[in-house]
Scaffold this motif. Structure first.
Motif, PDB file in Angstrom:
ATOM      1  N   LEU A  42      72.296  69.460  37.067  1.00  0.00           N
ATOM      2  CA  LEU A  42      73.265  69.516  38.169  1.00  0.00           C
ATOM      3  C   LEU A  42      74.648  69.055  37.735  1.00  0.00           C
ATOM      4  N   GLU A  43      74.692  68.136  36.791  1.00  0.00           N
ATOM      5  CA  GLU A  43      75.969  67.606  36.312  1.00  0.00           C
ATOM      6  C   GLU A  43      76.626  68.527  35.284  1.00  0.00           C
ATOM      7  N   GLY A  44      75.913  69.554  34.821  1.00  0.00           N
ATOM      8  CA  GLY A  44      76.495  70.526  33.896  1.00  0.00           C
ATOM      9  C   GLY A  44      76.063  70.414  32.450  1.00  0.00           C
ATOM     10  N   THR A  45      75.153  69.509  32.117  1.00  0.00           N
ATOM     11  CA  THR A  45      74.646  69.406  30.747  1.00  0.00           C
ATOM     12  C   THR A  45      73.753  70.610  30.464  1.00  0.00           C
ATOM     13  N   PRO A  46      74.069  71.405  29.418  1.00  0.00           N
ATOM     14  CA  PRO A  46      73.293  72.626  29.154  1.00  0.00           C
ATOM     15  C   PRO A  46      71.816  72.346  28.863  1.00  0.00           C
ATOM     16  N   ILE A  47      70.971  73.182  29.447  1.00  0.00           N
ATOM     17  CA  ILE A  47      69.532  73.184  29.141  1.00  0.00           C
ATOM     18  C   ILE A  47      69.226  74.459  28.360  1.00  0.00           C
ATOM     19  N   TYR A  48      69.630  75.599  28.924  1.00  0.00           N
ATOM     20  CA  TYR A  48      69.526  76.898  28.254  1.00  0.00           C
ATOM     21  C   TYR A  48      70.894  77.574  28.342  1.00  0.00           C
ATOM     22  N   SER A  49      71.437  77.982  27.206  1.00  0.00           N
ATOM     23  CA  SER A  49      72.732  78.669  27.200  1.00  0.00           C
ATOM     24  C   SER A  49      72.532  80.150  27.512  1.00  0.00           C
ATOM     25  N   ARG A  50      73.636  80.837  27.790  1.00  0.00           N
ATOM     26  CA  ARG A  50      73.566  82.294  27.993  1.00  0.00           C
ATOM     27  C   ARG A  50      73.013  82.981  26.749  1.00  0.00           C
TER      28      ARG A  50
END
Length: 188
Positions: free
Chosen positions: A102-110
């Motif tokens: 929710l805070e914007g830390t990437p889990i999976y990138s595009r």
């Protein structure tokens, strides 16, 4: 004689000790308390996640968030005003997306997720993605805030997303191919 007498006593004891079979009594009765506790636990979890999402929305003065009737929030990065076509059941959509906390830390990138094709409501994707795509028009990019029950829920994705993790996902809908044109192409 002692053996006969002893044998008769054993036989008599066996006959008198046998009872007719009785039905088993239930070990315990279900009170429904587990279900009630589970409901309370889930209500607390949803309230906690919604509070967290609400705090994120209040801190973000740049974007205009929309509350979906499906239980998630979103804002437009790119909004298409002229076209009114949104995907419907059976339509094939081509899209790209990422997933972060929710805070914007990437889990999976595009890049990790890659481009994806999906037939609306005919394939298995997480609930929020399915409902979010139906709100979008071709060419739009939308950022969604999904509570865990709209994302990967209790089980997570068994890789990088744990259980009961709310997520942020930015989705770009590249193309909508209506199911009517798919049927026409298959007939030719």
């Amino acid at each position: 004689m002692k053996i006969k007498f002893l044998s008769l006593i054993i036989i008599a004891a066996t006959l008198f000790s046998c009872k007719t079979p009785e039905p088993r009594k239930p070990v315990s009765r279900s009170s429904g308390s587990f279900i009630k506790e589970s409901i309370k636990r889930n209500q607390k979890l949803v309230a906690k996640e919604e509070k967290r999402i609400s705090e994120i929305i209040q801190k973000d003065s740049i974007h205009n968030y929309i509350s979906s009737t499906n239980g998630f929030w979103y804002y437009y990065n790119t909004k298409i005003e002229k076209d009114t076509l949104t995907p419907d059941f059976g339509d094939l959509v081509n899209f790209e997306y990422d997933i972060s906390t929710l805070e914007g830390t990437p889990i999976y990138s595009r890049k990790e997720m890659g481009g994806r094709e999906y037939k609306i409501d005919q394939e298995n994707v997480f609930n929020g993605l399915r409902q979010g795509l139906k709100l979008m028009k071709e060419g739009e990019t939308v950022t969604f805030l999904f509570p865990s029950h709209k994302a990967f829920g209790y089980y997570g994705d068994t890789q990088k997303i744990g259980r009961n993790v709310p997520i942020r996902s930015t989705i770009t809908l590249n193309k909508i191919t209506e199911s009517d044109s798919l049927t026409k192409n298959n007939l030719n």
